[in-house]
Design an enzyme around this catalytic site. Sequence first.
Site, PDB file in Angstrom:
ATOM      1  N   GLU A  88       0.765  -0.982  -0.071  1.00 32.01           N
ATOM      2  CA  GLU A  88      -0.187   0.025   0.104  1.00 32.01           C
ATOM      3  C   GLU A  88       0.892   1.279  -0.193  1.00 32.01           C
ATOM      4  OE1 GLU A  88      -2.649   2.146   3.184  1.00 32.01           O
ATOM      5  OE2 GLU A  88      -2.935  -0.045   3.118  1.00 32.01           O
ATOM      6  N   HIS A  93       8.713  -0.649   5.515  1.00 31.52           N
ATOM      7  CA  HIS A  93       8.237  -0.500   6.967  1.00 31.52           C
ATOM      8  C   HIS A  93       7.994  -2.002   7.402  1.00 31.52           C
ATOM      9  CE1 HIS A  93       4.648  -0.402   4.292  1.00 31.52           C
ATOM     10  NE2 HIS A  93       4.078  -0.812   5.097  1.00 31.52           N
ATOM     11  N   HIS A  95       5.889  -4.042  10.032  1.00 32.69           N
ATOM     12  CA  HIS A  95       4.512  -4.221  10.902  1.00 32.69           C
ATOM     13  C   HIS A  95       4.917  -5.069  12.324  1.00 32.69           C
ATOM     14  CE1 HIS A  95       1.233  -3.222   8.209  1.00 32.69           C
ATOM     15  NE2 HIS A  95       2.114  -3.289   7.231  1.00 32.69           N
TER      16      HIS A  95
HETATM   17  P1  AMP Z   1       1.580  -2.135   3.528  1.00 27.13           P
HETATM   18  O1  AMP Z   1       2.169  -1.024   2.494  1.00 27.13           O
HETATM   19  O2  AMP Z   1       0.370  -3.147   2.694  1.00 27.13           O
HETATM   20  O3  AMP Z   1       2.272  -2.591   4.602  1.00 27.13           O
HETATM   21  O4  AMP Z   1       0.069  -1.415   4.397  1.00 27.13           O
HETATM   22  C1  AMP Z   1       0.565   0.146   4.897  1.00 27.13           C
HETATM   23  C2  AMP Z   1       0.091   0.363   6.370  1.00 27.13           C
HETATM   24  O5  AMP Z   1       0.163   1.621   6.522  1.00 27.13           O
HETATM   25  C3  AMP Z   1      -1.274  -0.066   6.502  1.00 27.13           C
HETATM   26  O6  AMP Z   1      -1.446  -1.212   7.560  1.00 27.13           O
HETATM   27  C4  AMP Z   1      -2.137   1.082   6.972  1.00 27.13           C
HETATM   28  O7  AMP Z   1      -2.926   1.293   7.879  1.00 27.13           O
HETATM   29  C5  AMP Z   1      -0.825   2.020   7.352  1.00 27.13           C
HETATM   30  N1  AMP Z   1      -0.912   3.457   7.169  1.00 27.13           N
HETATM   31  C6  AMP Z   1      -1.164   4.229   6.036  1.00 27.13           C
HETATM   32  N2  AMP Z   1      -1.436   5.551   6.373  1.00 27.13           N
HETATM   33  C7  AMP Z   1      -0.983   5.777   7.396  1.00 27.13           C
HETATM   34  C8  AMP Z   1      -0.972   6.638   8.409  1.00 27.13           C
HETATM   35  N3  AMP Z   1      -1.109   7.997   8.158  1.00 27.13           N
HETATM   36  N4  AMP Z   1      -0.667   6.780   9.737  1.00 27.13           N
HETATM   37  C9  AMP Z   1      -0.477   5.316  10.326  1.00 27.13           C
HETATM   38  N5  AMP Z   1      -0.756   4.314   9.389  1.00 27.13           N
HETATM   39  C10 AMP Z   1      -0.638   4.246   8.223  1.00 27.13           C
END
Ligand code: AMP
Length: 132
Positions: A88, A93, A95
Site C-alpha cells: 500500500e 516498513h 509491521h
Molecule cells: P502495507 O504497505 O501493505 O504494509 O500497508 C501500509 C500500512 O500503513 C497499513 O497498515 C495502513 O493502515 C498504514 N498507514 C497508512 N497511512 C497511515 C498513517 N497516516 N498513519 C498510520 N498508519 C498508516
Amino acid sequence: MASVFSRIIAGEIPSYKIAEDDRFYAFLDINPLAEGHTLVVPKCEVDYIFDLDDRTLGDMMLFAKKVAAAIRRETGCRKVASIVLGLEVPHAHIHLIPMNEERDVDFSREKLQLTPERFASIAERLREAVEI
Ligand code: AMP
C-alpha cells in the site's frame, strides 16, 4: 512526491509516535489488527525493504527489536509478529503486531476502530516503555 511516511516523519501529517532516532521512526498503524500494532520505518525513503543497504536494514531490525520488546511487555502478548508487506505505501516498513495466535496477524481481518484517545493512550504507554 514524498511518501505518506516521509510526511509523517517530517511532522506534516500527525502520527501516534512510539520512538525515533536519527535514522528510524516508529508509530502506531492507523488501521490496527491489534492494540499496539506499530510500524517501523527508515527515515530515508526507499520503497522495497530489501533495496535498503545492508547496514540500514540490519539497524532497522535492531531498532524494531527494541520497540517489539516494549510492545510485548506492555500488551502481554505471546510474541510480536514482524511482517513486511509494503503493497500500500511505497516506503519500506515493518509491521510489529502483538500476537497470541496465527489469526491475529491475518491482514484480511477487519481492523480495530479505536478512538483518538485510545490511540493516544496506547502510544503514550509504549513511548514510556521503549528504550532506544
Ligand atoms: P502495507 O504497505 O501493505 O504494509 O500497508 C501500509 C500500512 O500503513 C497499513 O497498515 C495502513 O493502515 C498504514 N498507514 C497508512 N497511512 C497511515 C498513517 N497516516 N498513519 C498510520 N498508519 C498508516
